[in-house]
Write an enzyme that holds these catalytic residues in place. Sequence first.
Site, PDB file in Angstrom:
ATOM      1  N   HIS A   1     -82.579  17.592  51.162  1.00 50.66           N
ATOM      2  CA  HIS A   1     -83.239  16.269  50.845  1.00 50.66           C
ATOM      3  C   HIS A   1     -84.555  15.953  51.398  1.00 50.66           C
ATOM      4  O   HIS A   1     -85.295  15.297  50.947  1.00 50.66           O
ATOM      5  CB  HIS A   1     -81.994  15.140  51.418  1.00 50.66           C
ATOM      6  CG  HIS A   1     -80.473  15.584  50.813  1.00 50.66           C
ATOM      7  ND1 HIS A   1     -80.227  16.039  49.601  1.00 50.66           N
ATOM      8  CD2 HIS A   1     -79.335  15.501  51.527  1.00 50.66           C
ATOM      9  CE1 HIS A   1     -79.012  16.465  49.505  1.00 50.66           C
ATOM     10  NE2 HIS A   1     -78.273  16.060  50.595  1.00 50.66           N
TER      11      HIS A   1
ATOM     12  N   ASP B   1     -79.656  18.937  44.045  1.00 54.03           N
ATOM     13  CA  ASP B   1     -79.846  18.172  45.241  1.00 54.03           C
ATOM     14  C   ASP B   1     -79.806  16.893  44.699  1.00 54.03           C
ATOM     15  O   ASP B   1     -80.534  16.250  44.222  1.00 54.03           O
ATOM     16  CB  ASP B   1     -81.301  18.397  45.481  1.00 54.03           C
ATOM     17  CG  ASP B   1     -81.506  17.698  46.902  1.00 54.03           C
ATOM     18  OD1 ASP B   1     -81.062  16.636  47.094  1.00 54.03           O
ATOM     19  OD2 ASP B   1     -81.931  18.190  47.828  1.00 54.03           O
ATOM     20  N   HIS B   2     -78.666  16.108  45.240  1.00 52.24           N
ATOM     21  CA  HIS B   2     -78.339  14.722  44.410  1.00 52.24           C
ATOM     22  C   HIS B   2     -79.318  13.756  44.891  1.00 52.24           C
ATOM     23  O   HIS B   2     -79.483  12.916  44.212  1.00 52.24           O
ATOM     24  CB  HIS B   2     -76.840  14.533  44.890  1.00 52.24           C
ATOM     25  CG  HIS B   2     -76.713  13.962  46.123  1.00 52.24           C
ATOM     26  ND1 HIS B   2     -76.728  14.781  47.397  1.00 52.24           N
ATOM     27  CD2 HIS B   2     -76.739  12.654  46.707  1.00 52.24           C
ATOM     28  CE1 HIS B   2     -76.436  13.690  48.413  1.00 52.24           C
ATOM     29  NE2 HIS B   2     -76.505  12.638  47.944  1.00 52.24           N
TER      30      HIS B   2
HETATM   31  C1  BG6 Z   1     -75.169  15.464  51.580  1.00 55.70           C
HETATM   32  C2  BG6 Z   1     -74.710  16.071  53.062  1.00 55.70           C
HETATM   33  O1  BG6 Z   1     -75.729  16.614  50.826  1.00 55.70           O
HETATM   34  O2  BG6 Z   1     -75.523  14.552  51.821  1.00 55.70           O
HETATM   35  C3  BG6 Z   1     -73.955  15.160  53.740  1.00 55.70           C
HETATM   36  O3  BG6 Z   1     -74.010  17.341  52.727  1.00 55.70           O
HETATM   37  C4  BG6 Z   1     -74.370  13.835  53.523  1.00 55.70           C
HETATM   38  O4  BG6 Z   1     -73.556  15.593  55.150  1.00 55.70           O
HETATM   39  C5  BG6 Z   1     -75.093  13.632  52.334  1.00 55.70           C
HETATM   40  O5  BG6 Z   1     -73.751  12.927  54.423  1.00 55.70           O
HETATM   41  C6  BG6 Z   1     -75.718  12.292  52.339  1.00 55.70           C
HETATM   42  O6  BG6 Z   1     -75.887  11.724  50.922  1.00 55.70           O
HETATM   43  P1  BG6 Z   1     -76.181  10.275  50.614  1.00 55.70           P
HETATM   44  O7  BG6 Z   1     -76.350  10.066  49.350  1.00 55.70           O
HETATM   45  O8  BG6 Z   1     -74.809   9.537  51.282  1.00 55.70           O
HETATM   46  O9  BG6 Z   1     -77.215   9.763  51.485  1.00 55.70           O
END
Ligand code: BG6
Length: 520
Positions: A264, A201-202
């Site tokens: 997230h 989960d980045h």
């Molecule tokens: C991803 C989703 O996990 O997270 C995307 O699939 C979303 O739809 C993105 O735009 C948001 O990540 P960040 O790091 O740009 O907030």
Amino acid sequence: MATAQMSISAEDLSQIPHGSEKIPEAGIMVIFGASGDLTRRKLLPALFHLEKAGLLPEKFAIVGVARRALGDEFAEDMRGGIIEFDGLPAGDPKLDNFISRIRYFPLRFDALEDYAVLKTELERIAEEKGIGGRRLYYLATAPEHFAPIIENLGAQGMAQPERGTAAVVIEKPFGHDLDSARALNCQVNAVFREDQVFRIDHYLGKETVQNILVFRFANGIFEPIWNRNYIDHVQITVAETLGVEGRGPFYEKAGALRDVVQNHVMELVSLVALEPPSSFEAESVRREKLKVWRAIPSIPILDVVRGQYGAGQIDGQDVVSYREEPRVSPQSGAETYAAARVEIENWRWAGVPFYLRAGKRMQKRATEISIQFKQPPLLIFDRLASRAVCQVIKPNLLTIRIQPDEGIALRFGAKVPTTMEMDVCPVNMDFDYAEAFGKSSANGYERLLLDAMLGDQTLFSHRDGVETTWALLTPVLEAWANKKPEVFPNYAAGSWGPECADHLIARGGYAWRNDLGRKV
Ligand code: BG6
């Protein structure tokens, strides 16, 4: 509102130990689905950051795997991606070295015989570069390929190699509801032991997300007030100005609840709410997060709302409605916005509502957590405040800005010095990451890729956690699937989401905080 800024002194900064990161052992990272956007935009730039920081082992190769018949142009395309997303000058010598680590291998994900050839090819590369038997498989494909890839890796003995070790990194979405997540977990664990599995989960790789735990547990002053006695309510917002960016087919099946809330947003909830883990080790943190999710009672359907954007304007530019996006149904029922009110039924949080929302094409890009504290028991300045410069005494508010303008602000009331009255005005103490530590170009994946290579699972989702968050949200998804939304689209692109979300939070006597971002 006045703002006092905070920064770290050069002396303090010089005390921070740098370069103490461990370097992983030699190995090969095999990226399945390497011709997709994620590899070019995020993974390879992140790996290159690690290269620049001297954190990649000398003996290390990256093998991109996908169905398309590509050759050397793959590595060159990755060079283009790194230059585009990092703004690097094309002739950086470190980049040449990095690009020389990249290979490409065409493979049909469901063809077992192709894996035998891949296995031989990996052995050949390992032999040629003296790399040894360490393999990290990164699944960056569409989710329907996860199970066949894992099964085929198992069938070819690539998951439990006789010599060396193997691990697998799995991108989200991990399942699309509770049953599918359970089934996928069973398929994964039939081939890889849980300690070999890294569900990514980045958000957990973001510095500001990791800083939530540091803020709470490396400081003595916040924890004593971090509970229902002092906290009134919590809001978590993940607002994006982007639309679905060509991911129509994926988004049609996913929607905001699956795409962002189940992972997230739920991770952010757990980090704000968890009890102090006994250490920052994978098992301790995992256990505490799990307790939070398990303490959330099932969410009444009246406490969730959904929205879909119509046409509107973002930064002064006209944008189309979701239903007009490429490869999206003109009658689509997919939600591009979701909001919920949840409670955490434990001693610390009983009675403190958590309001969560995530939306695309919102007025501003901002991921923030705001913690509103209770008013003092007696507002002795209140009567005076009515004729004051600043009309209302606002409650203390702690804002954790995950992105952009990464930082933390604390709002409190201060006496306005220019009047003879006791006029109270809200002011902010503000800590800004970039000002204190310099701007970081990290995208969250550096930390996670490095940890996966090192075998550290602390910042990854565990089987139990994934199943628990799906268990919480699956009834909502089912209820939504059974009742098509009547009024989509229900918010204009560039607004703050649908009216029903305002009603949801107004029922509790609150309003969404829409003045997101840094106050300067
Ligand atoms: C991803 C989703 O996990 O997270 C995307 O699939 C979303 O739809 C993105 O735009 C948001 O990540 P960040 O790091 O740009 O907030």
